[in-house]
Design an enzyme around this catalytic site. Structure first.
Site, PDB file in Angstrom:
ATOM      1  N   SER A   9     -70.815 -12.042 -43.989  1.00 20.61           N
ATOM      2  CA  SER A   9     -70.940 -13.211 -44.873  1.00 20.61           C
ATOM      3  C   SER A   9     -69.829 -14.232 -44.613  1.00 20.61           C
ATOM      4  CB  SER A   9     -70.859 -12.744 -46.332  1.00 20.61           C
ATOM      5  OG  SER A   9     -70.700 -13.866 -47.163  1.00 20.61           O
ATOM      6  N   LYS A  61     -80.086 -10.448 -56.532  1.00 14.97           N
ATOM      7  CA  LYS A  61     -80.047 -11.663 -57.365  1.00 14.97           C
ATOM      8  C   LYS A  61     -80.898 -11.551 -58.637  1.00 14.97           C
ATOM      9  CE  LYS A  61     -79.097 -15.050 -53.741  1.00 14.97           C
ATOM     10  NZ  LYS A  61     -79.492 -16.314 -53.141  1.00 14.97           N
ATOM     11  N   GLY A 124     -92.580 -24.865 -47.782  1.00 17.17           N
ATOM     12  CA  GLY A 124     -92.262 -23.515 -48.251  1.00 17.17           C
ATOM     13  C   GLY A 124     -92.220 -23.482 -49.767  1.00 17.17           C
TER      14      GLY A 124
HETATM   15  P1  ATR Z   1     -86.743 -17.016 -49.609  1.00 20.53           P
HETATM   16  O1  ATR Z   1     -86.325 -16.345 -50.863  1.00 20.53           O
HETATM   17  O2  ATR Z   1     -85.730 -16.958 -48.493  1.00 20.53           O
HETATM   18  O3  ATR Z   1     -87.248 -18.410 -49.835  1.00 20.53           O
HETATM   19  P2  ATR Z   1     -89.375 -15.840 -49.571  1.00 20.53           P
HETATM   20  O4  ATR Z   1     -89.361 -15.893 -51.052  1.00 20.53           O
HETATM   21  O5  ATR Z   1     -89.866 -14.611 -48.893  1.00 20.53           O
HETATM   22  O6  ATR Z   1     -87.935 -16.112 -48.992  1.00 20.53           O
HETATM   23  O7  ATR Z   1     -90.219 -17.107 -49.040  1.00 20.53           O
HETATM   24  C1  ATR Z   1     -90.486 -17.301 -47.735  1.00 20.53           C
HETATM   25  C2  ATR Z   1     -91.223 -18.640 -47.543  1.00 20.53           C
HETATM   26  O8  ATR Z   1     -91.448 -18.794 -46.142  1.00 20.53           O
HETATM   27  C3  ATR Z   1     -92.586 -18.710 -48.194  1.00 20.53           C
HETATM   28  O9  ATR Z   1     -92.866 -20.048 -48.543  1.00 20.53           O
HETATM   29  C4  ATR Z   1     -93.488 -18.239 -47.058  1.00 20.53           C
HETATM   30  O10 ATR Z   1     -94.851 -18.639 -47.160  1.00 20.53           O
HETATM   31  P3  ATR Z   1     -95.893 -17.725 -47.987  1.00 20.53           P
HETATM   32  O11 ATR Z   1     -95.646 -18.007 -49.430  1.00 20.53           O
HETATM   33  O12 ATR Z   1     -97.227 -18.179 -47.534  1.00 20.53           O
HETATM   34  O13 ATR Z   1     -95.590 -16.300 -47.600  1.00 20.53           O
HETATM   35  C5  ATR Z   1     -92.839 -18.944 -45.908  1.00 20.53           C
HETATM   36  N1  ATR Z   1     -93.188 -18.345 -44.608  1.00 20.53           N
HETATM   37  C6  ATR Z   1     -92.667 -17.212 -44.095  1.00 20.53           C
HETATM   38  N2  ATR Z   1     -93.171 -16.984 -42.855  1.00 20.53           N
HETATM   39  C7  ATR Z   1     -94.037 -18.013 -42.592  1.00 20.53           C
HETATM   40  C8  ATR Z   1     -94.846 -18.378 -41.479  1.00 20.53           C
HETATM   41  N3  ATR Z   1     -94.883 -17.634 -40.364  1.00 20.53           N
HETATM   42  N4  ATR Z   1     -95.586 -19.513 -41.558  1.00 20.53           N
HETATM   43  C9  ATR Z   1     -95.538 -20.286 -42.671  1.00 20.53           C
HETATM   44  N5  ATR Z   1     -94.781 -20.003 -43.761  1.00 20.53           N
HETATM   45  C10 ATR Z   1     -94.042 -18.882 -43.723  1.00 20.53           C
END
Ligand code: ATR
Length: 271
Positions: A9, A61, A124
């Site tokens: 970290s 968290k 996202g």
């Molecule tokens: P974090 O807490 O880091 O934001 P998360 O809650 O797992 O992690 O969210 C990951 C985000 O990345 C989500 O918006 C996810 O889309 P989905 O809701 O459809 O899962 C997006 N994401 C991850 N891999 C992806 C990919 N290959 N293509 C498009 N979106 C992706």
């Protein structure tokens, strides 16, 4: 800081800089809690230490919430806590991620504060997006479009804020040139998958600001592509800095001078 794994970290380095810059005596250390450890026992150990506060990172968290005595309304709304202030034997939970992100963006581009109806596209709809979205709304930004692979998750974010809109990633790719600010909130493009971009784009609005929360590499392919189209870019490592700054302020009521700290952190990240 508690979390797992956290050996690498950057938070100890960042807080050390804040302590130096404010001439404040203090120590910031990591307290790794492995998934096989008994979390409750670890919390008892933590209570026994005379801490002024601590950070909480993945995967705790949400889990930390039941151990708190009080929670800040913003952290409650998000359902995740990354900062705890210990005061008079009480643990009070905060979330500095989204607010830290918006502060980092506004400190790099102060002019955006005067046009709160600027059009924002968020790519996202995960945990990071949720915090940023709430923080943007709290700061008065009124035009936020959320695009996500799973559109339903984007819709959930719009339900809490009816002026927001949800669209698919395909629509976002088509409409990307309509937006003043574009924020990439997923981990797509992070090392080792540095060739990935969440959406392709061939044109951007004139004067657009493009931001990516990924900071390894410092300049993601998404940002590099935006830069080639003359966009202004906002680097992800500054979010790390400003979420830490807000936590430091919560614990100490001190405001470190931030001058050049983003460049210094960039050097640390680049080894
Ligand atoms: P974090 O807490 O880091 O934001 P998360 O809650 O797992 O992690 O969210 C990951 C985000 O990345 C989500 O918006 C996810 O889309 P989905 O809701 O459809 O899962 C997006 N994401 C991850 N891999 C992806 C990919 N290959 N293509 C498009 N979106 C992706």
């Amino acid at each position: 800081m508690i979390g797992y794994p956290i050996q690498h970290s950057l938070s100890p380095w960042i807080h050390e800089q804040f302590l130096k810059r404010t001439n404040h005596n203090g120590v910031y250390t990591i307290f790794e809690i492995a998934p096989e450890d008994n979390f409750e026992d670890e919390m008892i150990k933590l209570r026994e230490q005379e801490l002024d506060g601590f950070n909480v990172t993945v995967p705790y968290k949400e889990k930390i919430i039941e151990y708190l005595d009080d929670i800040d309304p913003y952290a409650k709304k998000i359902g995740a806590v990354n900062t705890v202030k210990c005061k008079d034997g009480k643990w009070i939970g905060y979330n500095t991620d989204g607010i830290g992100y918006v502060r980092s963006l506004e400190s790099k581009y102060p002019e955006i504060q005067t046009v709160k109806d600027c059009t924002i596209l968020m790519l996202g709809a995960g945990g990071a997006a949720k915090g940023i979205c709430h923080a943007l709304v709290d700061k008065g930004y009124t035009s936020i479009t959320i695009a996500n692979r799973t559109k339903e998750k984007a819709q959930l974010l719009t339900e809490q804020h009816p002026s927001n809109q949800a669209i698919s990633l395909e629509d976002a790719a088509q409409r990307v040139n309509e937006f003043d600010i574009i924020i990439q909130t997923t981990s797509i493009g992070m090392k080792p998958n540095t060739e990935e971009m969440i959406i392709p784009f061939t044109s951007l609005k004139q004067g657009a600001i493009v931001s990516d929360i990924v900071y390894q590499p410092i300049v993601t392919k998404f940002l590099q592509h935006a830069k080639e189209m003359n966009a202004s870019i906002h680097l992800g490592h500054t979010m790390l800095l400003y979420q830490a700054l807000y936590a430091f302020e919560i614990w100490t009521n001190l405001e470190p001078n931030m001058k050049h700290l983003d460049d210094e952190l960039q050097h640390v990240l680049e080894g």
